[in-house]
Motif scaffolding. Structure first.
Motif, short mmCIF file in Angstrom:
data_model
loop_
_atom_site.label_atom_id
_atom_site.label_comp_id
_atom_site.label_asym_id
_atom_site.label_seq_id
_atom_site.Cartn_x
_atom_site.Cartn_y
_atom_site.Cartn_z
N SER A 87 0.81 -1.22 0.00
CA SER A 87 0.00 0.00 0.00
C SER A 87 0.84 1.27 0.00
CB SER A 87 -0.94 0.00 1.20
OG SER A 87 -0.20 -0.09 2.41
N VAL A 88 1.94 1.28 0.74
CA VAL A 88 2.75 2.49 0.87
C VAL A 88 3.74 2.63 -0.29
CG1 VAL A 88 4.40 3.75 2.31
CG2 VAL A 88 2.51 2.50 3.38
N PHE A 89 4.44 1.54 -0.62
CA PHE A 89 5.48 1.61 -1.64
C PHE A 89 5.04 1.05 -2.99
CE2 PHE A 89 7.71 1.52 2.42
CZ PHE A 89 8.65 2.53 2.27
N ASN A 90 3.86 0.44 -3.02
CA ASN A 90 3.38 -0.19 -4.24
C ASN A 90 4.35 -1.26 -4.74
OD1 ASN A 90 1.47 -0.60 -6.28
ND2 ASN A 90 2.48 0.84 -7.67
N ILE A 91 4.94 -1.99 -3.76
CA ILE A 91 5.84 -3.10 -4.09
C ILE A 91 5.12 -4.41 -3.73
CG2 ILE A 91 8.05 -4.18 -3.62
CD1 ILE A 91 9.15 -1.49 -2.86
N PRO A 92 4.76 -5.23 -4.69
CA PRO A 92 4.03 -6.48 -4.40
C PRO A 92 4.96 -7.56 -3.88
CG PRO A 92 4.46 -6.31 -6.75
CD PRO A 92 5.00 -5.05 -6.15
N LEU A 93 5.49 -7.33 -2.68
CA LEU A 93 6.45 -8.27 -2.09
C LEU A 93 5.70 -9.48 -1.55
CD1 LEU A 93 9.53 -8.05 -1.71
CD2 LEU A 93 9.11 -7.32 0.63
N ALA A 94 6.04 -10.67 -2.03
CA ALA A 94 5.35 -11.89 -1.61
C ALA A 94 5.71 -12.24 -0.18
CB ALA A 94 5.72 -13.05 -2.55
N THR A 95 4.77 -12.88 0.52
CA THR A 95 5.03 -13.26 1.91
C THR A 95 6.20 -14.25 2.01
OG1 THR A 95 3.33 -14.99 1.72
CG2 THR A 95 2.65 -12.86 2.62
#
Length: 429
Positions: free
Chosen positions: A143-151
Motif C-alpha cells: 500500500s505504501v510503496f506499491n511493491i508487491p512483495l510476496a510473503t
C-alpha cells in the motif's frame, strides 16, 4: 489477559514497585523539553504574498524589494522507490588488449530483478524489531510503496539475515560467557504449539538469547553460557541458578521488594515485612549516595549496622512464622507457607541479597535481563507463537545481534543493513 474480563484476583502474590510520586503529570520543572526543529536545509521554498498581489503586474517588482517577515517549516516524508539498472557492457574489440571485453555485475547482483539492501533491512526490521507479522508487512509495502512483495520473499529475507549472523551469534555467546557479571532470566513462549523457554544472558554491552524445551539447568546448560561463567551472575533466585557453584550469586532485590509488597498488603499481621522493605531501600540509598561521592564501598560501621538489623528482622520473621514441626503420623517435611518460604530464602541467601551493598559493580535489580527479554514477550503477544523452531531461532539470532548493536549505539536499521552487506561484526568495533 483480556479474556479474564475486569475481575481481578483479591489476593496478589506481589505488587508493582511503582508508587504515587505526588507530582503533576507531564514534564517537571527544569526539564529542557523536546520540540520540533529544522533538521536540514529546505528542499523547497514557497513565498506567500498578500492575496491582493495575485495577478498584479507589479508582483515580481514588489517581491524583489520585499523582505521575509517570518518563516515556518513543514517537515514531511516522501515515499519513493529507487530502481537501479545494472547494464553489463561488452566491447567487441579492445584497442589496448585485443579481443572482446565484457564487464561483470557487482557481487550482490545475482538475479534479473532483485530487492536492494535498504528494502531488505526495512523488511527484517519490521518483522523483528517492530514485531510486525509477515502478512502485515506485505500489506504495508504493497500500500505504501506499491511493491508487491510476496510473503514467502519476506520470510526468505529474514532467513538470509539470520544466516548471515550465525558466526556473529556464536561470537556473542563467547563474549557473554567471559563476562565478569552476567544478568540471567528466562521467559516462556509458544513454539510449534508447545511451551518452550527463552533464556537470556546479558550485560550492558551484550545480549545473548537462546531457547530450549526446559526452563531449568538443562536449558541453561544448552545455552552454553553459564557453564563457562566464573564471575557474578544476577538472577531472580530461581532454584536452577544456584546449581552453578563456580560463580558468585547476586539476587535481584526488585523481585524481593515486589514479594514484600504482596506480604504487606495480604498479611497485615506480618510486622517484619515493612521493616525488611525499609532496610533494603535504606541500603540502596546509602549505596547510591556513596556512588555519587565516588566511593568504592560503604564504611564498615554502616555494613555492620545493616548486618545486625538484617539478622534481627529475620529473627522476628521466624517468630511470627515458626517452621512447622514434623510429626510421626506423616512422613516427610511439613509444607511451608509462601511467606515462610520467602523468609527462608532471605535467611539462606543473605550474602547474595546484600551483595549490591558490598560490591558496587553489582546492581540492585535484574532489570537489564528483563529489558533484554521484553521484545520476546511483545513478539509472542503480537504473533501468538512461533510456528517452527527454525523461525524462533532466526528471531533470537537477529534480536541478540540487534540488542548488542543498540547497546553500542547503532540503530537497528543500520545494524541489519550492515549484516546483509556482510559486515555484522560492527558491534565488536
Amino acid at each position: 489477559p483480556s479474556s479474564d474480563g475486569l475481575k481481578k484476583p483479591t489476593v496478589k502474590k506481589d505488587r508493582s514497585l511503582r508508587e504515587a510520586s505526588g507530582k503533576k503529570q507531564g514534564a517537571q520543572e527544569g526539564h529542557e523539553g523536546v520540540y520540533l526543529s529544522v533538521i536540514s536545509k529546505p528542499d523547497h521554498t514557497e513565498n506567500h504574498m498578500h492575496s491582493d498581489c495575485d495577478g498584479c503586474p507589479y508582483h515580481d517588482t514588489c517581491l524583489a524589494k520585499a523582505c521575509v517577515k517570518e518563516t515556518r517549516h513543514e517537515i514531511d516524508a516522501v515515499v519513493t522507490v529507487d530502481v537501479t539498472a545494472h547494464n553489463l557492457i561488452s566491447v567487441p574489440e579492445c584497442p589496448m588488449h585485443g579481443g572482446s571485453r565484457t564487464g561483470s555485475f557487482p557481487a550482490g547482483i545475482r538475479a534479473t530483478v532483485q530487492y536492494g539492501k535498504n528494502l531488505q533491512a526495512m523488511v527484517v526490521a519490521f518483522n523483528t524489531v517492530g514485531a510486525v507479522s509477515i502478512n502485515r508487512t506485505h500489506e504495508i509495502l504493497s500500500s505504501v510503496f506499491n511493491i508487491p512483495l510476496a510473503t514467502g520473499t519476506i520470510k526468505n529475507m529474514v532467513t538470509r539475515c539470520a544466516d548471515s549472523l550465525k558466526g556473529t551469534y556464536e561470537k556473542i555467546r563467547q563474549k557473554t560467557a567471559s563476562l565478569g557479571l552476567i544478568h540471567c532470566d528466562e521467559t516462556g513462549s509458544r513454539i510449534d504449539g508447545k511451551t518452550w523457554w527463552v533464556h537470556n544472558a546479558s550485560d550492558r554491552d551484550y545480549t545473548y538469547l537462546s531457547f530450549n524445551k526446559k526452563r531449568g539447568r538443562i536449558g541453561m546448560d544448552a545455552a552454553d553460557v553459564l557453564p563457562h561463567a566464573r564471575g557474578i551472575i544476577v538472577h531472580d533466585c530461581w532454584s536452577s541458578y544456584w546449581q552453578y557453584a563456580d560463580v558468585t550469586h547476586a539476587v535481584c532485590c526488585a523481585h524481593i521488594l515486589r514479594e514484600l509488597n504482596g506480604v504487606i498488603e495480604n498479611h497485615p499481621d506480618q510486622t517484619w515485612a515493612p521493616k525488611f522493605k525499609k532496610l533494603l531501600l535504606d541500603m540502596k540509598k546509602s549505596r547510591d549516595e556513596a556512588v555519587r561521592e565516588h566511593k568504592d564501598e560503604l564504611n564498615s560501621h554502616q555494613l555492620s549496622q545493616y548486618d545486625a538489623e538484617y539478622d534481627d528482622i529475620i529473627k522476628t520473621a521466624y517468630e511470627e512464622n515458626p517452621v512447622p514441626e514434623t510429626t510421626g503420623k506423616k512422613r516427610g517435611r511439613k509444607k511451608k507457607s509462601k511467606v515462610l518460604n520467602l523468609i527462608c530464602r532471605l535467611d539462606n541467601y543473605k550474602e547474595s541479597v546484600c551483595l549490591f551493598a558490598k560490591n558496587f559493580s553489582v546492581p540492585f535489580d535484574n532489570n537489564q535481563a528483563e529489558r533484554d527479554l521484553r521484545m520476546v514477550k511483545v513478539k509472542t503477544k503480537v504473533s501468538g507463537c512461533f510456528r517452527s523452531e527454525e523461525g524462533a531461532q532466526e528471531y533470537l539470532t537477529i534480536m541478540s545481534y540487534i540488542g548488542c548493536a543498540n547497546k553500542h549505539h547503532i540503530n537497528s536499521f543500520t545494524a541489519i543493513r550492515e549484516a546483509l552487506n556482510g559486515n555484522p561484526d560492527i558491534i565488536f568495533g
